[in-house]
Scaffold this active site. Structure first.
Site, short mmCIF file in Angstrom:
data_model
loop_
_atom_site.label_atom_id
_atom_site.label_comp_id
_atom_site.label_asym_id
_atom_site.label_seq_id
_atom_site.Cartn_x
_atom_site.Cartn_y
_atom_site.Cartn_z
N ASP A 44 0.86 -1.17 0.00
CA ASP A 44 0.00 0.00 0.00
C ASP A 44 0.90 1.23 0.00
OD1 ASP A 44 0.93 0.30 2.63
OD2 ASP A 44 -1.05 0.21 3.55
N CYS A 98 2.69 -3.37 4.10
CA CYS A 98 1.81 -2.26 4.46
C CYS A 98 2.43 -1.61 5.69
CB CYS A 98 0.36 -2.68 4.66
SG CYS A 98 -0.03 -3.67 6.11
N GLY A 99 1.75 -0.67 6.29
CA GLY A 99 2.35 0.05 7.42
C GLY A 99 2.78 -0.85 8.56
N ILE A 156 0.09 -6.09 9.23
CA ILE A 156 -1.04 -6.89 9.72
C ILE A 156 -2.17 -6.95 8.71
CG2 ILE A 156 -2.81 -7.09 11.50
CD1 ILE A 156 -0.75 -5.82 13.45
N HIS A 185 9.41 -24.32 8.58
CA HIS A 185 8.33 -25.04 9.25
C HIS A 185 6.96 -24.86 8.60
CE1 HIS A 185 10.70 -25.09 13.31
NE2 HIS A 185 11.38 -25.59 12.31
N ASN A 186 6.74 -23.72 7.93
CA ASN A 186 5.41 -23.41 7.44
C ASN A 186 5.32 -23.31 5.92
OD1 ASN A 186 5.82 -21.32 10.09
ND2 ASN A 186 4.28 -22.93 10.21
N ARG A 208 8.04 -33.70 9.47
CA ARG A 208 7.02 -33.58 10.51
C ARG A 208 6.09 -32.38 10.31
NH1 ARG A 208 8.86 -30.02 14.96
NH2 ARG A 208 10.93 -29.25 14.39
#
Length: 155
Positions: free
Chosen positions: A9, A66-67, A70, A99-100, A133
């Site tokens: 943004d 973005c700022g 979040i 891990h993700n 895992r």
């Protein structure tokens, strides 16, 4: 060649430009989805555009700004194909990949400086997903549970 999509943004324009230069210096192609100026815009629009670019294969991964990081993170993670990780340091960026299997790095332009952003980007790009895992858990992130059932049971 590897393509990395960038979106921000108005708060993230300068950091996006800095990171685009970092990506190009690594020999990567950049898909810049905007915005490109200080006029106020809505971060969800840019988060959704980045999610679409990763989902449809125009980009291998993405970086969203973005700022605070979040709002655009929430927008991105509404798409089940996206695993966007808001990171404040290189360790979080590394763990988000290991891990993700994060496919989008999210940064808060008003929360971190250029050197921390550079460290996050390097960790995000250079760290492979471990699988093992973590694989079952990651598959559940892209397959929401049916009403009353366990995640992953409807895929």
């Amino acid at each position: 060649m590897t393509v990395i999509a960038l979106a921000s943004d108005h708060a993230g324009v300068d950091l996006k430009s800095f990171l685009a230069d970092e990506l190009k210096a690594r020999g990567l192609d950049v898909l810049d989805l905007g915005t490109n100026g200080p006029a106020s815009v809505d971060y969800p629009d840019y988060g959704y555009a980045l999610a679409a670019a990763v989902k449809d294969g125009r980009a291998e991964r993405g970086v969203a700004i973005c700022g605070s990081g979040i709002g655009i993170s929430i927008a991105l993670n509404r798409d089940p194909a996206i695993r966007a990780a808001l990171c404040h340091n290189g360790l979080l960026a590394r763990l988000s990949r290991q891990h993700n299997d994060a496919n989008v790095l999210v940064l808060g332009a008003r929360m971190i400086g250029l050197e921390v952003a550079r460290d996050c980007l390097a960790a995000f790009l250079d760290t492979p997903y471990e699988g093992g895992r973590h694989a079952g858990r990651v598959s559940k992130l892209s397959c929401p549970p049916p009403a009353g059932g366990p995640a992953g049971s409807s895929c």
